[in-house]
Each structure stands twice: as structure tokens, then as C-alpha cells.
Design an enzyme around this catalytic site. Structure first.
Site, PDB file in Angstrom:
ATOM      1  N   GLN A   1     -18.974 -22.416  -0.827  1.00 21.70           N
ATOM      2  CA  GLN A   1     -17.806 -22.223   0.022  1.00 21.70           C
ATOM      3  C   GLN A   1     -17.621 -20.749   0.397  1.00 21.70           C
ATOM      4  OE1 GLN A   1     -16.040 -24.613   1.307  1.00 21.70           O
ATOM      5  NE2 GLN A   1     -14.492 -23.343   2.320  1.00 21.70           N
ATOM      6  N   GLU A   2     -17.885 -19.870  -0.537  1.00 20.96           N
ATOM      7  CA  GLU A   2     -17.702 -18.445  -0.287  1.00 20.96           C
ATOM      8  C   GLU A   2     -18.712 -17.892   0.710  1.00 20.96           C
ATOM      9  OE1 GLU A   2     -15.441 -16.387  -1.104  1.00 20.96           O
ATOM     10  OE2 GLU A   2     -14.358 -17.244  -2.800  1.00 20.96           O
ATOM     11  N   SER A   3     -19.978 -18.263   0.532  1.00 18.51           N
ATOM     12  CA  SER A   3     -21.023 -17.590   1.320  1.00 18.51           C
ATOM     13  C   SER A   3     -22.152 -18.487   1.790  1.00 18.51           C
ATOM     14  CB  SER A   3     -21.630 -16.461   0.482  1.00 18.51           C
ATOM     15  OG  SER A   3     -22.320 -16.998  -0.639  1.00 18.51           O
TER      16      SER A   3
END
Length: 347
Positions: A78-80
């Protein structure tokens, strides 16, 4: 790690029964919808090979059992999207998207290169694990209702002070979507884990690399030598339930998975038809298949090849099948329509 691949295809359509033996077992049901593999207890799949040991290590080092490898993997996704060079509009950096202020608190040199860097996979995942472990402790001690994992994730995204202010997940749409997306995607990263492959050489090495992507979504036109990426829709392909899924899905299609697996030792072209053309001078009969061989399906002749898979041994293939599915191991006999099987080559 060397272990034999073995497979057992269940005779009953309702169950796939796993057998424990000295060798790693790969079991696939009759319609190829379920694949089960062991990974030494890691319980993690569908992550880039370079992230895997750090995720498992970070999870193991946390005293809170809620910090599972799947939770850390889903959060990184989700972050990257497991990209290492990403900088956000808020100046968050690296695969775990640390802001400079937060990194100053949680960053450390975990990979032994004498530098604590948010761009380093080892440093970033270790810091992510330590920070999430701390937030889980805060969530448990807070007395706030709800899932402590959700509270910890909200703290990671919005800051623990925001969670304290609202005594729960803050009413920020970004934070709510962040928490929901991570918890919903966790099953994608849960075990079964890696397919274990015996032998060495171009084919087995490519198969091992492809196996690290088990569970990665199919994205038409997505992926390449550097890993998974979003794809595109062309009027026919890339759609799911009437919408273009490829543009919002980070993954591989069949030929990009093959290209990724063999790169850079063997720089195969991008499409299935071109990959057949590049390897057709080394045909392999069906009875002589070896792990790492390429298999092709066609609507009629070499010019109509539409699918490629990697032979995984014991009558199974590893492939990215179609939109809505993920990279999987399936029986050669049912991976694609049997009448369309065109042949195999040895890269």
C-alpha cells in the site's frame, strides 16, 4: 535451498488434501483454482524476493503476534508497491514511506552498510516493523475499541496523536482507506509460500525467481524486468466485470512474468509470441519437459500464440493466467485449454 518439487492432484473436486513428507509438496486441485506450498513456516507469498527475508525478520522480532508477515507485506504494498525509489508529495521516502522526522526516530542501519537509509530495503522494513510493533503496543494499552491492527495502521498513516485525539481511527478519508485497503489485501500475502526448486542453471534459476511472485495479481500489459507494474486495457483485454482493471492493478501478465524470471541472464522479448520466436530453435517434446522450460498456447500457429508459462515440474506450470487471477501453479493439463497447447521450448 534444494528440495524436490512434487505434486499431487486431488481426485475429489471439493477438497485439496495436503500431505506432509520429507520433500516439499505442491498440491493443486482439479480445476487449478487452489495451490498450496510450504515455505518453511514463513507464511508469506507474493512479495519481491529482496523484501522477503526482511519482512520475516521484522515480524519475528516483534513481541506482538498481530504483526504478521502478511500485515507488513500488505502495508508495504500500500505504501509503495514495493518500489524503493519512491518519494511522496508529503516527502515520505523509500519503500516504507518514512518522513524525515519519523525516520530520525525509527531508522537504523539494519543491513550492515554503516548507513541508516529509508531507501534501503533492509533498513526501511526493519524500521517499519519496529514502528508498527510500537504502535501495536500503544493500541493495546490505549483501551480504544476496535482492531488493534487497524489502530496501529492509522497511527502509522496519520500519527498516533491523531488516533488519541479521536480515540480510534481518525475521520480522515485517506487514513480510513489506507487501513481498509491493507487489512483487505492481507490474504493475498499469507502463505502458502515459495515453491522450492531443485537443480541449477538458467531454467531452474528462472523458476525460483518466478516463484517469489506467487500470489501477485495479473495485470494485462503490466510488469517487466524490474518487477510488477500497472498495465493497460486495449478494448478487449484487461477488463474485469466491465471495468478496466489493468490500469489500477500492479502485477504481471503471462509474458512479463517470464521476462522478469529470466532477466538479466537471458533477456527475452516482451510478448509470448516473440518469446516463442526467440526460443523456437530449441523445441522440447512434452515427455522431455524440465523445470524452467517455456510452454505456449495458440489460437492457431506461431503467429497466434497468446499465452506462455514456465514448467514447474511434475506436470505443473507456473504462470500468470488472466485478469482477476494471480500468479499460480497449475496442472499443465488444465492451465489453459488443452486444444490450444502449441508446444514447448528450452530458453
Amino acid at each position: 535451498m534444494k528440495a524436490l518439487i512434487s505434486a499431487s492432484i486431488a481426485a475429489a473436486v471439493s477438497l485439496v488434501v495436503a500431505f506432509a513428507a520429507v520433500v516439499t509438496m505442491v498440491l493443486v486441485d482439479a480445476d487449478a483454482d487452489a495451490t498450496e506450498m510450504t515455505d518453511g513456516g514463513g507464511g508469506l507469498r507474493g512479495v519481491p524476493e529482496e523484501f522477503r527475508p526482511w519482512i520475516l525478520k521484522a515480524s519475528k522480532e516483534c513481541k506482538h503476534p498481530e504483526l504478521t508477515p502478511a500485515l507488513l507485506a500488505a502495508q508495504l504494498n500500500q505504501e509503495s508497491g514495493f518500489r524503493t525509489g519512491l518519494t511522496s508529495h508529503a516527502h515520505a521516502e523509500g519503500p516504507a514511506q518514512f518522513t524525515p522526522g519519523t525516520w530520525a526516530t525509527w531508522g537504523q542501519d539494519a543491513d550492515g552498510d554503516d548507513e541508516a537509509s529509508p531507501w534501503s530495503i533492509g533498513d526501511a522494513v526493519t524500521a517499519q516493523g519496529r514502528y508498527m510493533c510500537h504502535l501495536l503496543g500503544e493500541a493495546k494499552a490505549s483501551g480504544f475499541g476496535g482492531d488493534v491492527r487497524a489502530l496501529a495502521l492509522a497511527g502509522y498513516n496519520a500519527g498516533w496523536s491523531a488516533v488519541q485525539k479521536y480515540k480510534g481511527i481518525p475521520p480522515y478519508k485517506e487514513t480510513q482507506n489506507y487501513v481498509e485497503a491493507i487489512l483487505a489485501s492481507m490474504p493475498r500475502f499469507k502463505g502458502p509460500g515459495l515453491l522450492e526448486v531443485s537443480g541449477s542453471g538458467t531454467g531452474p534459476d528462472a523458476l525460483r525467481k518466478a516463484a517469489t511472485r506467487l500470489g501477485t495479481p495479473y495485470a494485462y500489459g503490466g510488469g517487466g524486468p524490474a518487477g510488477p507494474s500497472t498495465g493497460f486495457c486495449d478494448g478487449t483485454n484487461g477488463y474485469l466485470d466491465g471495468r478496466c482493471a489493468a490500469t489500477s492493478t500492479v502485477g504481471f501478465d503471462c509474458s512479463s512474468l517470464v521476462q522478469y524470471a529470466f532477466w538479466p541472464d537471458l533477456k527475452l522479448p516482451r510478448t509470448a509470441a516473440a518469446q516463442y520466436g526467440a526460443t523456437s530453435d530449441r523445441p522440447v517434446s512434452r515427455q522431455d519437459l524440465q523445470p524452467g522450460d517455456l510452454l505456449f498456447w495458440s489460437h492457431g500457429g506461431s503467429g497466434a500464440i497468446y499465452h506462455v508459462a514456465i514448467y514447474a515440474g511434475d506436470g505443473n506450470v507456473l504462470h500468470a493466467p488472466r485478469t482477476g487471477r494471480t500468479v499460480e501453479v497449475a496442472p499443465l493439463t488444465s492451465a489453459m485449454p488443452s486444444a490450444d497447447y502449441f508446444g514447448a521450448t528450452r530458453p
